[in-house]
Design a protein around this motif. Structure first.
Motif, PDB file in Angstrom:
ATOM      1  N   ILE A 248     -32.318  64.846  -8.736  1.00 23.01           N
ATOM      2  CA  ILE A 248     -31.090  64.615  -7.969  1.00 23.01           C
ATOM      3  C   ILE A 248     -30.435  65.941  -7.616  1.00 23.01           C
ATOM      4  O   ILE A 248     -30.181  66.777  -8.494  1.00 23.01           O
ATOM      5  CB  ILE A 248     -30.112  63.726  -8.758  1.00 23.01           C
TER       6      ILE A 248
ATOM      7  N   GLU B 264     -25.125  55.238  -8.873  1.00 19.38           N
ATOM      8  CA  GLU B 264     -26.167  55.341  -9.897  1.00 19.38           C
ATOM      9  C   GLU B 264     -27.284  54.340  -9.621  1.00 19.38           C
ATOM     10  O   GLU B 264     -28.475  54.666  -9.745  1.00 19.38           O
ATOM     11  CB  GLU B 264     -25.570  55.089 -11.274  1.00 19.38           C
TER      12      GLU B 264
ATOM     13  N   CYS C 238     -29.393  55.688  -6.725  1.00 21.66           N
ATOM     14  CA  CYS C 238     -30.232  56.818  -7.150  1.00 21.66           C
ATOM     15  C   CYS C 238     -31.446  56.304  -7.924  1.00 21.66           C
ATOM     16  O   CYS C 238     -32.579  56.756  -7.694  1.00 21.66           O
ATOM     17  CB  CYS C 238     -29.433  57.781  -8.028  1.00 21.66           C
TER      18      CYS C 238
ATOM     19  N   TYR D  99     -37.052  63.080  -3.869  1.00 24.46           N
ATOM     20  CA  TYR D  99     -35.811  63.460  -4.547  1.00 24.46           C
ATOM     21  C   TYR D  99     -34.634  62.841  -3.812  1.00 24.46           C
ATOM     22  O   TYR D  99     -34.775  62.339  -2.692  1.00 24.46           O
ATOM     23  CB  TYR D  99     -35.664  64.983  -4.651  1.00 24.46           C
ATOM     24  N   VAL D 100     -33.481  62.868  -4.460  1.00 19.67           N
ATOM     25  CA  VAL D 100     -32.274  62.259  -3.912  1.00 19.67           C
ATOM     26  C   VAL D 100     -31.224  63.327  -3.621  1.00 19.67           C
ATOM     27  O   VAL D 100     -30.981  64.207  -4.453  1.00 19.67           O
ATOM     28  CB  VAL D 100     -31.668  61.234  -4.903  1.00 19.67           C
TER      29      VAL D 100
ATOM     30  N   LEU E 105     -27.473  63.436  -3.515  1.00 18.00           N
ATOM     31  CA  LEU E 105     -26.290  62.668  -3.920  1.00 18.00           C
ATOM     32  C   LEU E 105     -25.062  63.391  -3.365  1.00 18.00           C
ATOM     33  O   LEU E 105     -24.647  64.425  -3.889  1.00 18.00           O
ATOM     34  CB  LEU E 105     -26.219  62.565  -5.441  1.00 18.00           C
TER      35      LEU E 105
ATOM     36  N   ARG F  85     -25.096  64.426 -13.758  1.00 18.78           N
ATOM     37  CA  ARG F  85     -26.212  63.633 -13.247  1.00 18.78           C
ATOM     38  C   ARG F  85     -27.142  64.439 -12.340  1.00 18.78           C
ATOM     39  O   ARG F  85     -28.216  63.959 -11.978  1.00 18.78           O
ATOM     40  CB  ARG F  85     -25.674  62.425 -12.468  1.00 18.78           C
ATOM     41  N   CYS F  86     -26.749  65.646 -11.985  1.00 18.63           N
ATOM     42  CA  CYS F  86     -27.468  66.423 -10.980  1.00 18.63           C
ATOM     43  C   CYS F  86     -28.365  67.487 -11.609  1.00 18.63           C
ATOM     44  O   CYS F  86     -27.964  68.183 -12.539  1.00 18.63           O
ATOM     45  CB  CYS F  86     -26.484  67.093 -10.026  1.00 18.63           C
TER      46      CYS F  86
END
Length: 205
Positions: free
Chosen positions: A3, A96, A99, A106-107, A109, A123-124
Motif C-alpha cells: 500500500i 480497509e 484495500c 499494489y494499492v 491509498l 497501514r502504508c
C-alpha cells in the motif's frame, strides 16, 4: 497487499497523480471518493449527520451540502470533531475493505489528511506526497471551485504544513510545473513500487 499512501495539500494535484498510477495498473482506494459516497443522497452517513447537525446540512436531493458543512466545521472545533466522529470510522472501514479486496500489484491509498492520521500512516508501506508551492495550491482551488482565497487558506490551515508533509514523505512528486512533467515521475515510482510489492509478496510466502 503493498500500500502506497498518497497525500498532499488541497490543490496539489493528488487526483491527477492517482489517475496516472491507475493507468499503469495500480488499484486506487480514494478516501475522498468514499466520503462522497457516504454523504450522497442515499449515503450511509446521512442519517447520523442529519441527527447531529439538523436538516439544514442536507441538499434538496438528500446529499450533504458540503459548502454549508464546511462553514460549520471551520468555524467550530466541536462541530468538526462531531463530523469526524461520524465519518472517519466509516471511511476507515470501507477503505480497509477495498484495500484488502484489491487484485492489482499494489494499492494507491489516497488520503488528504494522511500525515495527520497515525492509523492511516501505519497501514502504508510507503508515503507519497504530491508537492507544490502554496500559491499554486490557492490558484488551482480558486480556479476550479469558486472559493475565495480566505476560504482556501482556512482549509490549508487545518492541514499539515507543506514542510511537515515533505519531512514525513518516503517519496515526493513535484507538481509545480506543467502536467507534462508528471508522467515521468510517476513511471519511475511505479517501477519502484512494483519491485517493492514483489519483494513483499516473496517475503510473506
Amino acid at each position: 497487499m503493498f500500500i502506497v499512501g498518497l497525500t498532499g495539500g488541497i490543490g496539489s494535484g493528488k487526483s491527477t497523480v492517482a489517475e496516472l498510477f491507475v493507468q499503469r495498473g495500480a488499484a486506487l482506494v480514494d478516501t475522498d471518493a468514499i466520503a462522497h459516497e457516504l454523504t450522497g443522497p442515499a449515503g450511509a452517513a446521512m442519517p447520523a449527520l442529519r441527527e447531529a447537525f439538523g436538516a439544514g446540512i442536507q441538499r434538496g436531493d438528500g446529499a450533504l451540502d458540503r459548502a454549508v458543512m464546511r462553514r460549520l466545521v471551520f468555524g467550530d472545533a466541536v462541530a468538526k470533531r462531531r463530523l469526524e466522529a461520524i465519518l472517519h470510522p466509516l471511511i476507515r472501514r470501507e477503505s480497509e475493505h477495498r484495500c484488502n479486496a484489491a487484485t492489482a500489484p499494489y494499492v494507491i491509498l489516497a488520503v488528504p489528511l494522511l500525515i495527520e492520521s497515525a492509523s492511516y500512516r501505519q497501514r502504508c508501506d510507503r508515503i507519497l506526497v504530491v508537492d507544490c508551492h502554496e500559491a499554486t495550491q490557492i490558484a488551482r482551488v480558486i480556479a476550479r471551485s469558486g472559493m475565495d482565497e480566505a476560504e482556501v487558506r482556512a482549509i490549508m490551515s487545518a492541514q499539515a504544513s507543506r514542510q511537515l508533509r515533505c519531512a514525513v514523505a518516503d517519496d515526493c512528486i513535484d507538481n509545480d510545473g506543467p502536467p507534462e512533467a508528471l508522467p515521468a515521475q510517476v513511471e519511475k515510482l511505479h517501477q519502484d513500487y512494483l519491485a517493492a510489492a514483489l519483494t513483499k509478496v516473496k517475503a510473506n510466502c
